[in-house]
Design a protein around this motif. Structure first.
Motif, mmCIF file in Angstrom:
data_model
loop_
_atom_site.group_PDB
_atom_site.id
_atom_site.type_symbol
_atom_site.label_atom_id
_atom_site.label_comp_id
_atom_site.label_asym_id
_atom_site.label_seq_id
_atom_site.Cartn_x
_atom_site.Cartn_y
_atom_site.Cartn_z
ATOM 1 N N TRP A 190 0.840 -1.207 0.000
ATOM 2 C CA TRP A 190 0.000 0.000 0.000
ATOM 3 C C TRP A 190 0.871 1.251 0.000
ATOM 4 N N THR A 191 1.309 1.638 -1.175
ATOM 5 C CA THR A 191 2.045 2.898 -1.334
ATOM 6 C C THR A 191 1.356 3.649 -2.470
ATOM 7 N N PRO A 192 1.761 4.889 -2.757
ATOM 8 C CA PRO A 192 1.151 5.607 -3.883
ATOM 9 C C PRO A 192 1.214 4.810 -5.189
ATOM 10 N N HIS A 195 -1.971 2.707 -4.828
ATOM 11 C CA HIS A 195 -3.215 3.411 -4.487
ATOM 12 C C HIS A 195 -3.967 3.870 -5.735
ATOM 13 N N ASP A 196 -3.191 4.298 -6.758
ATOM 14 C CA ASP A 196 -3.876 4.813 -7.945
ATOM 15 C C ASP A 196 -4.150 3.705 -8.974
ATOM 16 N N LYS A 197 -4.026 2.440 -8.558
ATOM 17 C CA LYS A 197 -4.258 1.350 -9.518
ATOM 18 C C LYS A 197 -5.449 0.465 -9.147
ATOM 19 N N LEU A 198 -6.271 0.948 -8.199
ATOM 20 C CA LEU A 198 -7.443 0.170 -7.797
ATOM 21 C C LEU A 198 -8.419 -0.025 -8.950
ATOM 22 N N ASP A 199 -8.440 0.937 -9.875
ATOM 23 C CA ASP A 199 -9.374 0.868 -11.008
ATOM 24 C C ASP A 199 -8.721 0.292 -12.253
ATOM 25 N N ASP A 200 -7.496 -0.179 -12.113
ATOM 26 C CA ASP A 200 -6.732 -0.598 -13.288
ATOM 27 C C ASP A 200 -6.736 -2.131 -13.388
ATOM 28 N N GLN A 267 -9.560 -6.093 -6.060
ATOM 29 C CA GLN A 267 -9.631 -4.653 -6.376
ATOM 30 C C GLN A 267 -11.062 -4.139 -6.157
ATOM 31 N N ARG A 271 -12.315 -1.271 -3.602
ATOM 32 C CA ARG A 271 -13.039 -0.083 -4.087
ATOM 33 C C ARG A 271 -14.327 0.105 -3.281
#
Ligand code: NAD
Length: 277
Positions: A190-192, A195-200, A267, A271
């Motif tokens: 859990w790092t940046p 964090h921005d790949k939950l929708d990927d 994921q 979300r």
């Protein structure tokens, strides 16, 4: 193998330490009494992190070998000796290789593989006639196994492992047994970066195992600093699992899509329910 005692601790460098895992590793090293040089390609992150940790900061793009040499020289200047170098800087862009442009593929290989090589070489040159030291390379489980959706990243991390193990052998053959190279290979953290790949959907495999807190990986780094170890998967149980998958590629390539499904369900769960603190 050399194991240093607390009294020996001097200079430490961490690359990509402006945020995420690198920042937490730098925090740990400061707490352990090292004189830490915090480095990152982002100048603002370097300034903030160095101020927060009470460390010295230096902007470093790990793709620039002259600059990694300058950072090693600066660490020796401020601490008297370079004891620890952590190659942590890394970049992940997901997707099948054929959908990525050449600049994206080059970025991952240059930062994750070549950058780690630059750091390792600069550290060895600073350590080899000055009491030895310890290089910790933050790789990934993606350095040990196939990762659909992260092919170029996995290739760059496999390169990092092959280079690290081969270079350790070269050091031993050359009589530099006081320099250790330890690779730490975490599952998703859990790092940046995540964090921005939950929708990927392409990043699904990073969510298929145990999602680690940065502190769990820092603990693994602390363990290898106490007792050098060539390859440390985090968590430990993922090591035999990925080694088995890697040993049976014809079978595992058929099974990996199932793991992609597991990751995508994870994921969706994160979300819906939010991510752990
Ligand atoms: N987050 C994960 O799930 C995960 C899992 C396994 C391994 N890793 C590895 O852990 C390491 C740390 O990743 P993180 O999760 O903290 O990611 P992050 O994106 O939060 O941090 C990476 C840091 O590297 C820096 N960086 C990027 N390019 C650079 C360059 N050219 N030169 C110097 N610094 C540069 C960034 O500015 C950033 O501060 C990476 O090597 C990554 O591949 C991460």
């Amino acid at each position: 193998m050399t194991v240093r005692t607390a009294g020996d601790r001097r200079g430490a460098v961490v690359t990509g330490a402006g945020r995420g895992l690198g920042k937490e590793i730098a925090r740990h090293l400061v707490a352990e009494g090292y004189t830490v040089l915090v480095t990152d390609v982002e100048a603002a992150l370097v300034a903030d992190t160095a101020a927060e940790l009470g460390a010295e900061g230096m902007v470093l793009d790990v793709r620039d070998a002259e600059r990694t040499d300058a950072v090693a020289a600066r660490a020796v200047e401020v601490a008297g000796r370079l004891d620890v170098w952590v190659n942590n800087a890394g970049v992940l862009v997901t997707g099948p290789a054929w959908e990525q442009d050449e600049a994206t593929r080059r970025l991952m290989v240059e930062v994750n593989t070549l950058g780690l090589m630059n750091g390792t070489v600069s550290a060895i040159r600073a350590m080899k006639d000055d009491g030895g030291g310890h290089i910790v390379n933050i790789v990934s489980l993606a350095g040990l196994v196939a990762v659909p959706g992260e092919g170029v990243y996995a290739g760059s991390k496999h390169g990092a492992i092959g280079f690290s193990l081969s270079t350790q052998c070269d050091l031993n053959l050359a009589g530099h047994r006081d320099i250790n190279i330890s690779c730490v290979c975490p599952d998703g953290i859990w790092t940046p970066m995540l964090h921005d790949k939950l929708d990927d959907p392409e990043a699904a495999l990073s969510f298929s195992g145990k999602l680690l807190k940065p502190a769990e990986v820092v603990d693994a780094v602390a363990r290898v600093l106490r007792k050098p170890r060539q390859v440390t998967p985090v968590p430990r149980w993922r090591g035999p699992q990925v080694r088995l998958v890697d040993a049976l590629p014809d079978v595992s390539l058929k099974a990996l899509p199932l793991m992609v499904g597991v990751g995508r369900r994870q994921q969706a769960k994160f979300r819906k329910n939010g991510v752990p603190e």
